[in-house]
Scaffold this active site. Structure first.
Site, PDB file in Angstrom:
ATOM      1  N   HIS A  72     -11.952  24.868 -16.247  1.00 32.91           N
ATOM      2  CA  HIS A  72     -13.201  25.164 -15.545  1.00 32.91           C
ATOM      3  C   HIS A  72     -12.995  26.320 -14.582  1.00 32.91           C
ATOM      4  O   HIS A  72     -12.042  26.321 -13.811  1.00 32.91           O
ATOM      5  CB  HIS A  72     -13.674  23.929 -14.755  1.00 32.91           C
ATOM      6  CG  HIS A  72     -14.401  22.937 -15.601  1.00 32.91           C
ATOM      7  ND1 HIS A  72     -15.387  22.129 -15.112  1.00 32.91           N
ATOM      8  CD2 HIS A  72     -14.291  22.638 -16.912  1.00 32.91           C
ATOM      9  CE1 HIS A  72     -15.862  21.360 -16.086  1.00 32.91           C
ATOM     10  NE2 HIS A  72     -15.199  21.644 -17.184  1.00 32.91           N
ATOM     11  N   TYR A 201     -21.695  19.381  -7.464  1.00 32.64           N
ATOM     12  CA  TYR A 201     -21.606  18.647  -6.199  1.00 32.64           C
ATOM     13  C   TYR A 201     -22.951  18.812  -5.501  1.00 32.64           C
ATOM     14  O   TYR A 201     -23.329  19.931  -5.160  1.00 32.64           O
ATOM     15  CB  TYR A 201     -20.500  19.225  -5.308  1.00 32.64           C
ATOM     16  CG  TYR A 201     -19.088  18.919  -5.782  1.00 32.64           C
ATOM     17  CD1 TYR A 201     -18.500  19.660  -6.804  1.00 32.64           C
ATOM     18  CD2 TYR A 201     -18.336  17.902  -5.187  1.00 32.64           C
ATOM     19  CE1 TYR A 201     -17.206  19.391  -7.231  1.00 32.64           C
ATOM     20  CE2 TYR A 201     -17.041  17.621  -5.604  1.00 32.64           C
ATOM     21  CZ  TYR A 201     -16.480  18.373  -6.631  1.00 32.64           C
ATOM     22  OH  TYR A 201     -15.212  18.094  -7.051  1.00 32.64           O
ATOM     23  N   PRO A 295     -12.231  11.373  -2.338  1.00 29.54           N
ATOM     24  CA  PRO A 295     -12.142  12.104  -3.607  1.00 29.54           C
ATOM     25  C   PRO A 295     -12.992  13.376  -3.692  1.00 29.54           C
ATOM     26  O   PRO A 295     -12.919  14.086  -4.696  1.00 29.54           O
ATOM     27  CB  PRO A 295     -12.640  11.068  -4.632  1.00 29.54           C
ATOM     28  CG  PRO A 295     -13.471  10.119  -3.852  1.00 29.54           C
ATOM     29  CD  PRO A 295     -12.909  10.076  -2.479  1.00 29.54           C
ATOM     30  N   LYS A 299      -8.434  16.275  -4.585  1.00 33.22           N
ATOM     31  CA  LYS A 299      -7.069  16.634  -4.185  1.00 33.22           C
ATOM     32  C   LYS A 299      -6.018  15.552  -4.434  1.00 33.22           C
ATOM     33  O   LYS A 299      -4.828  15.862  -4.473  1.00 33.22           O
ATOM     34  CB  LYS A 299      -7.028  16.958  -2.673  1.00 33.22           C
ATOM     35  CG  LYS A 299      -7.683  18.236  -2.233  1.00 33.22           C
ATOM     36  CD  LYS A 299      -7.008  19.454  -2.755  1.00 33.22           C
ATOM     37  CE  LYS A 299      -7.845  20.021  -3.872  1.00 33.22           C
ATOM     38  NZ  LYS A 299      -7.347  21.186  -4.528  1.00 33.22           N
ATOM     39  N   TYR A 387      -9.869  24.441  -3.361  1.00 30.29           N
ATOM     40  CA  TYR A 387     -10.211  23.604  -4.509  1.00 30.29           C
ATOM     41  C   TYR A 387      -9.233  23.815  -5.658  1.00 30.29           C
ATOM     42  O   TYR A 387      -8.782  22.856  -6.289  1.00 30.29           O
ATOM     43  CB  TYR A 387     -11.651  23.891  -4.969  1.00 30.29           C
ATOM     44  CG  TYR A 387     -12.211  22.816  -5.877  1.00 30.29           C
ATOM     45  CD1 TYR A 387     -13.038  21.817  -5.384  1.00 30.29           C
ATOM     46  CD2 TYR A 387     -11.889  22.796  -7.239  1.00 30.29           C
ATOM     47  CE1 TYR A 387     -13.533  20.823  -6.205  1.00 30.29           C
ATOM     48  CE2 TYR A 387     -12.380  21.802  -8.076  1.00 30.29           C
ATOM     49  CZ  TYR A 387     -13.204  20.813  -7.555  1.00 30.29           C
ATOM     50  OH  TYR A 387     -13.687  19.822  -8.376  1.00 30.29           O
TER      51      TYR A 387
HETATM   52  C1  PHB Z   1     -13.750  12.991 -11.546  1.00 30.90           C
HETATM   53  O1  PHB Z   1     -13.997  13.633 -12.581  1.00 30.90           O
HETATM   54  O2  PHB Z   1     -13.456  11.791 -11.582  1.00 30.90           O
HETATM   55  C2  PHB Z   1     -13.843  13.692 -10.248  1.00 30.90           C
HETATM   56  C3  PHB Z   1     -14.052  15.057 -10.217  1.00 30.90           C
HETATM   57  C4  PHB Z   1     -14.145  15.716  -9.006  1.00 30.90           C
HETATM   58  C5  PHB Z   1     -14.017  15.005  -7.824  1.00 30.90           C
HETATM   59  C6  PHB Z   1     -13.779  13.636  -7.853  1.00 30.90           C
HETATM   60  C7  PHB Z   1     -13.693  12.977  -9.067  1.00 30.90           C
HETATM   61  O3  PHB Z   1     -14.127  15.658  -6.639  1.00 30.90           O
END
Ligand code: PHB
Length: 397
Positions: A72, A201, A295, A299, A387
């Site tokens: 990505h 997000y 989460p 990280k 990130y």
């Molecule tokens: C996930 O795909 O489980 C996932 C992706 C990004 C995040 C947290 C979890 O910030």
């Protein structure tokens, strides 16, 4: 039984450490309390940083990742019912991330370890570590109904937040830094194609939402919910309706998620936690055994991988030169990175979630911060660098 490095915990950090040590010609034994099926199925994170991918490849664990993982090059931020993309390679000199679930990393590492690595014992329940401050620490555990001891030159605790290894650091030596958050995540897996080709997000008045994925046909979706939420209060239709509402865009009011069968549903607490130091005598802590991040910044797994990469280099350095300098520096080296990730995870979490006690003033600050990321290359680059992960540094550092 005796080994050079006794590893408590067969999750991603313990297994990666065992692989890196094996490749460096250092023997280890991994003790995992659960059975193999459990370890290979527990749903966790899904994002690998560039540096984590590089190390997995170098370690010989990148074959399926390269076939099935999804690179990505950015994420989308949604706020104020508008969308803004953050372009990672353009902002970081070419770094990107991969969507490849932690469960898949674990399956790959377990297969490698069982094929040609040192012992990996499942259902080996560790009771404690003795003699951390001697040169022969001992791990006491039960396996196949019998009490056993593993004497080690070094012990590494990769046994997670609820593990026992942390107790090897005496209370008087340990400092804990902690923060809990007034919200949790309701996470689902669904047999539905991803909402969009990248992760989204979303900040909204109704709370945070995140759209991630596991494959072309499986979505991983999260909703901010109050602490103490019972997943039973969230029938599937309610979840989809709420996701639609939180991802809504003014520019495309007809837009809806593609719905599918929900195959798993769970509520996850959000917590920040750091234990210092990450080493006491001959016992080292790595990953969730030493630190937890919420989460939102993706990280946790990467931070665990970074710990064991630093540690594996330090053990190799000791083997090659006889110098314990890098081992002695382990805790300080890791904690610098840990605190950066703690800050970033806190930043992402508090910028994107709606605290139930939040004032309209604080909501305005969040939106202003998101606008800053959308309009300033500097602000966007700061997010993108964190990130995609900070560089791991030279192999001897
Ligand atoms: C996930 O795909 O489980 C996932 C992706 C990004 C995040 C947290 C979890 O910030």
């Amino acid at each position: 039984m005796h080994t050079t490095v006794g590893i408590i915990g067969g999750g991603p950090s313990g297994l990666l450490l065992a692989r890196l040590l094996h490749n460096a010609g250092i023997d280890s034994v991994v003790l995992e309390s659960r059975d193999r099926a459990y370890v290979e199925q527990r749903q966790r994170a899904g994002i690998l940083e560039q540096a984590t991918v590089d190390v997995l490849r170098d370690a010989g664990a990148g074959e399926r990742l390269d076939r099935e993982g999804m690179p990505h090059d950015g994420i989308e931020l949604r706020y104020g019912r508008r969308a803004h993309r953050v372009d990672f390679p353009a902002l970081t000199g070419g770094r990107r991330v991969w969507v490849y679930a932690q469960t898949e990393v674990v399956k790959d590492l377990v297969a490698l370890q069982l094929a040609d690595g040192g012992p990996l014992l499942f259902e080996a329940e560790v009771h404690g570590v003795e003699g951390a401050d001697t040169d022969r620490p001992v791990i006491r555990y039960t396996h196949e109904g019998r009490e056993q001891t593993l004497t080690c030159d070094y012990v590494v605790g990769c046994d997670g937040f609820h593990g026992v290894a942390r107790n090897a650091v005496p209370e008087g030596v340990r400092t804990t830094y902690e923060r809990t958050y007034p919200y949790s995540w309701l996470g689902i897996l669904a047999d539905a194609p991803p909402v969009y080709e990248e992760l989204i997000y979303a900040h909204s008045e109704r709370g945070f939402a995140l759209a991630s994925m596991r494959s072309e046909s499986v979505s991983r979706l999260y909703l901010q919910v109050p602490n103490g939420t019972d997943p039973a209060d969230w029938p599937d239709e309610r979840i989809w309706d709420e996701l639609d509402a939180r991802f809504a865009l003014d520019a495309n009011p007809e837009w809806r998620l593609k719905r599918g069968t929900v195959t798993s549903k769970a509520v996850l607490p959000m917590r920040s936690h750091v234990t210092e130091p990450m080493r006491y005598g001959r016992v080292f802590l790595a990953g969730d055994a030493a630190h937890i991040v919420p989460p939102t910044g993706a990280k946790g797994l990467n931070l665990a991988a970074a710990d064991v990469i630093v540690l594996a280099r330090a053990f190799a350095h000791l083997k090659d030169t006889g110098s314990a300098d890098l081992l002695d520096a382990y805790s300080d080296t890791c904690l610098r990175r840990v605190w950066r990730a703690e800050h970033f995870s806190y930043f992402m979490t508090t910028t994107l979630h709606a605290d139930p006690e939040q004032s309209p003033f604080e909501t305005k600050l969040q939106l202003s911060q998101l606008d800053r990321v959308a309009t300033s290359e500097h602000a966007a680059a700061e997010l993108a660098e964190n990130y995609t992960g900070l560089p791991l540094g030279p192999a001897n550092g």
